[in-house]
Each structure stands twice: as C-alpha cells, then as structure tokens.
Design a protein around this motif. Sequence first.
Motif, PDB file in Angstrom:
ATOM      1  N   VAL A   9       1.112  -0.849   0.468  1.00  0.00           N
ATOM      2  CA  VAL A   9       0.016   0.092  -0.108  1.00  0.00           C
ATOM      3  C   VAL A   9       1.290   1.357  -0.220  1.00  0.00           C
ATOM      4  CG1 VAL A   9      -2.189   1.603   1.331  1.00  0.00           C
ATOM      5  CG2 VAL A   9      -1.285  -1.547   1.243  1.00  0.00           C
ATOM      6  N   ASP A  10       0.555   1.806  -0.883  1.00  0.00           N
ATOM      7  CA  ASP A  10       1.777   3.678  -0.963  1.00  0.00           C
ATOM      8  C   ASP A  10       1.163   4.292   0.174  1.00  0.00           C
ATOM      9  OD1 ASP A  10       2.733   5.207  -2.700  1.00  0.00           O
ATOM     10  OD2 ASP A  10       0.510   6.571  -2.009  1.00  0.00           O
ATOM     11  N   GLN A  11       2.264   4.848   0.653  1.00  0.00           N
ATOM     12  CA  GLN A  11       2.204   5.761   2.120  1.00  0.00           C
ATOM     13  C   GLN A  11       0.800   6.754   1.705  1.00  0.00           C
ATOM     14  OE1 GLN A  11       5.453   8.784   1.520  1.00  0.00           O
ATOM     15  NE2 GLN A  11       7.069   6.244   2.593  1.00  0.00           N
ATOM     16  N   SER A  12      -0.260   7.302   0.567  1.00  0.00           N
ATOM     17  CA  SER A  12      -0.788   7.529   0.971  1.00  0.00           C
ATOM     18  C   SER A  12      -1.944   7.115   1.432  1.00  0.00           C
ATOM     19  CB  SER A  12      -1.011   8.678  -1.140  1.00  0.00           C
ATOM     20  OG  SER A  12      -1.597   7.509  -1.287  1.00  0.00           O
ATOM     21  N   ASN A  13      -1.587   5.562   0.769  1.00  0.00           N
ATOM     22  CA  ASN A  13      -2.663   4.404   1.255  1.00  0.00           C
ATOM     23  C   ASN A  13      -4.454   4.942   0.247  1.00  0.00           C
ATOM     24  OD1 ASN A  13      -2.339   3.731   3.728  1.00  0.00           O
ATOM     25  ND2 ASN A  13      -2.789   5.133   5.644  1.00  0.00           N
ATOM     26  N   LEU A  14      -4.167   5.266  -0.612  1.00  0.00           N
ATOM     27  CA  LEU A  14      -5.042   5.626  -1.405  1.00  0.00           C
ATOM     28  C   LEU A  14      -4.722   4.006  -2.579  1.00  0.00           C
ATOM     29  CD1 LEU A  14      -5.117   9.458  -2.203  1.00  0.00           C
ATOM     30  CD2 LEU A  14      -6.642   8.194  -1.082  1.00  0.00           C
ATOM     31  N   PHE A  15      -4.005   3.886  -3.017  1.00  0.00           N
ATOM     32  CA  PHE A  15      -3.458   2.853  -3.630  1.00  0.00           C
ATOM     33  C   PHE A  15      -2.610   2.118  -3.747  1.00  0.00           C
ATOM     34  CE2 PHE A  15      -1.352   5.953  -5.323  1.00  0.00           C
ATOM     35  CZ  PHE A  15       0.268   6.319  -5.340  1.00  0.00           C
ATOM     36  N   ILE A  16      -2.318   0.750  -4.278  1.00  0.00           N
ATOM     37  CA  ILE A  16      -1.772  -0.155  -4.125  1.00  0.00           C
ATOM     38  C   ILE A  16      -0.110  -0.470  -4.872  1.00  0.00           C
ATOM     39  CG2 ILE A  16      -0.651  -2.675  -4.484  1.00  0.00           C
ATOM     40  CD1 ILE A  16      -4.148  -3.217  -2.616  1.00  0.00           C
ATOM     41  N   VAL A  17       1.055  -0.459  -4.889  1.00  0.00           N
ATOM     42  CA  VAL A  17       1.889   0.202  -5.745  1.00  0.00           C
ATOM     43  C   VAL A  17       3.332  -1.749  -5.837  1.00  0.00           C
ATOM     44  CG1 VAL A  17       2.865   1.228  -4.643  1.00  0.00           C
ATOM     45  CG2 VAL A  17       3.334   1.664  -6.991  1.00  0.00           C
ATOM     46  N   ASP A  18       3.435  -1.031  -6.567  1.00  0.00           N
ATOM     47  CA  ASP A  18       5.064  -1.988  -7.013  1.00  0.00           C
ATOM     48  C   ASP A  18       5.755  -1.477  -7.275  1.00  0.00           C
ATOM     49  OD1 ASP A  18       6.847  -3.551  -7.433  1.00  0.00           O
ATOM     50  OD2 ASP A  18       6.742  -4.426  -9.311  1.00  0.00           O
ATOM     51  N   GLU A  19       7.054  -0.565  -6.438  1.00  0.00           N
ATOM     52  CA  GLU A  19       7.546  -0.151  -6.860  1.00  0.00           C
ATOM     53  C   GLU A  19       8.937   0.166  -7.278  1.00  0.00           C
ATOM     54  OE1 GLU A  19       9.150   1.461  -2.118  1.00  0.00           O
ATOM     55  OE2 GLU A  19       7.067   2.548  -2.274  1.00  0.00           O
ATOM     56  N   CYS A  20       9.170  -0.987  -7.610  1.00  0.00           N
ATOM     57  CA  CYS A  20      10.522  -1.918  -8.457  1.00  0.00           C
ATOM     58  C   CYS A  20      10.085  -0.982 -10.196  1.00  0.00           C
ATOM     59  CB  CYS A  20      10.378  -3.593  -7.955  1.00  0.00           C
ATOM     60  SG  CYS A  20      11.296  -4.153  -9.392  1.00  0.00           S
ATOM     61  N   CYS A  21       8.572  -1.432 -10.678  1.00  0.00           N
ATOM     62  CA  CYS A  21       8.118  -1.832 -11.738  1.00  0.00           C
ATOM     63  C   CYS A  21       7.460  -0.248 -11.821  1.00  0.00           C
ATOM     64  CB  CYS A  21       7.318  -3.046 -12.850  1.00  0.00           C
ATOM     65  SG  CYS A  21       6.062  -3.268 -11.817  1.00  0.00           S
ATOM     66  N   GLY A  22       7.128   0.350 -10.549  1.00  0.00           N
ATOM     67  CA  GLY A  22       5.888   1.409 -10.793  1.00  0.00           C
ATOM     68  C   GLY A  22       3.849   0.968 -11.782  1.00  0.00           C
ATOM     69  N   SER A  23       4.239   0.043 -10.901  1.00  0.00           N
ATOM     70  CA  SER A  23       3.183  -0.794 -11.313  1.00  0.00           C
ATOM     71  C   SER A  23       1.716   0.194 -10.540  1.00  0.00           C
ATOM     72  CB  SER A  23       2.338  -1.649 -11.887  1.00  0.00           C
ATOM     73  OG  SER A  23       2.800  -2.305 -12.984  1.00  0.00           O
ATOM     74  N   GLN A  24       0.331   0.433 -10.637  1.00  0.00           N
ATOM     75  CA  GLN A  24      -0.769   0.696  -9.353  1.00  0.00           C
ATOM     76  C   GLN A  24      -2.076  -0.441  -9.873  1.00  0.00           C
ATOM     77  OE1 GLN A  24      -0.513   4.539  -9.494  1.00  0.00           O
ATOM     78  NE2 GLN A  24       1.205   4.709  -9.058  1.00  0.00           N
ATOM     79  N   PHE A  25      -2.380  -0.382  -8.704  1.00  0.00           N
ATOM     80  CA  PHE A  25      -3.344  -1.329  -8.504  1.00  0.00           C
ATOM     81  C   PHE A  25      -4.283  -0.459  -7.647  1.00  0.00           C
ATOM     82  CE2 PHE A  25       0.156  -3.603  -8.996  1.00  0.00           C
ATOM     83  CZ  PHE A  25      -0.344  -4.082 -10.515  1.00  0.00           C
ATOM     84  N   ASN A  26      -5.651  -0.359  -7.696  1.00  0.00           N
ATOM     85  CA  ASN A  26      -6.765  -0.153  -6.735  1.00  0.00           C
ATOM     86  C   ASN A  26      -6.904  -1.248  -6.212  1.00  0.00           C
ATOM     87  OD1 ASN A  26      -8.851  -1.427  -8.105  1.00  0.00           O
ATOM     88  ND2 ASN A  26      -9.806  -0.194  -8.533  1.00  0.00           N
ATOM     89  N   PHE A  27      -8.156  -0.658  -4.593  1.00  0.00           N
ATOM     90  CA  PHE A  27      -8.081  -1.894  -3.312  1.00  0.00           C
ATOM     91  C   PHE A  27      -9.134  -2.896  -4.332  1.00  0.00           C
ATOM     92  CE2 PHE A  27      -5.697   1.490  -0.868  1.00  0.00           C
ATOM     93  CZ  PHE A  27      -5.013   0.921  -0.310  1.00  0.00           C
ATOM     94  N   GLN A  28      -9.176  -2.868  -4.459  1.00  0.00           N
ATOM     95  CA  GLN A  28     -10.534  -3.773  -5.657  1.00  0.00           C
ATOM     96  C   GLN A  28      -9.189  -4.654  -6.530  1.00  0.00           C
ATOM     97  OE1 GLN A  28     -11.695  -0.392  -5.762  1.00  0.00           O
ATOM     98  NE2 GLN A  28     -12.039  -1.026  -3.961  1.00  0.00           N
TER      99      GLN A  28
END
Length: 126
Positions: A79-98
Amino acid sequence: MLVGCKDSYEGPAIPEVPVNEQINVTSLQYPELRRDGGYVYLNAGYKGILLVRQTASLYTAFERACPYDPTSACGQVKVDQSNLFIVDECCGSQFNFQGNVTSGPAVYSLKQYRTSLSGNLLYISN
C-alpha cells in the motif's frame, strides 16, 4: 457466511503455493482491520498476502507478487504511503483496492485469494 473471490485468475504464472489461513479479525494483533479500508500484510502465499477490509463483512486477500513480473526479486506490491492505492515500487505499476490495474506496465489485476467470514474468523484459501 460471506464469500469474496474471483472464480479464475487470468494473468502471468505466479507460482502456486497452498494457502489455508485463518485469522480473527477482531484480534488485537490486527487493529487495522477494525475500519473499512484498513489492511494488513500476512506471511502466506507466494510473496505474502495483502488483506484489505472492504466492509465489516467483506475482506479481500491479494497475492503480493506483482503480476508484471511475479518472479522478480523486487516485484512485491504494498500500500502506498498515501493509503490511496497499491504499488509495486520496482516496476511502478499501481492498483486500486479491488486489485485492478490503474497504471502500468502491469496489464493484469492482482491475484486474489478466496475469503470467507464466519463470525470473527476469516478464512483465506486458494
């Protein structure tokens, strides 16, 4: 008993490992699960499980291996520090909480495990 799961997973070959977890969602060990949007990391699955409380009766459990490159040493979502999305810091992909992709390079959603709630006990399995 309520169940939240996807019937099948279409995505990259995340190594299949047995998942059969049981947690008490009201335990003092998991205070974050007492509010909607709260989450915890569990040591289970291939690279770990991200468990999210959607509502008091619905929890979702995602594999932490990033679907972009699941076998990469650094490909793990959080979970990103903002608690707004899920992230893979390695490749930069982002996901929502679904678990759906909101920003690539990943094109597949996060792998989701089955969850079922019986009283205060949450069962997570594949």
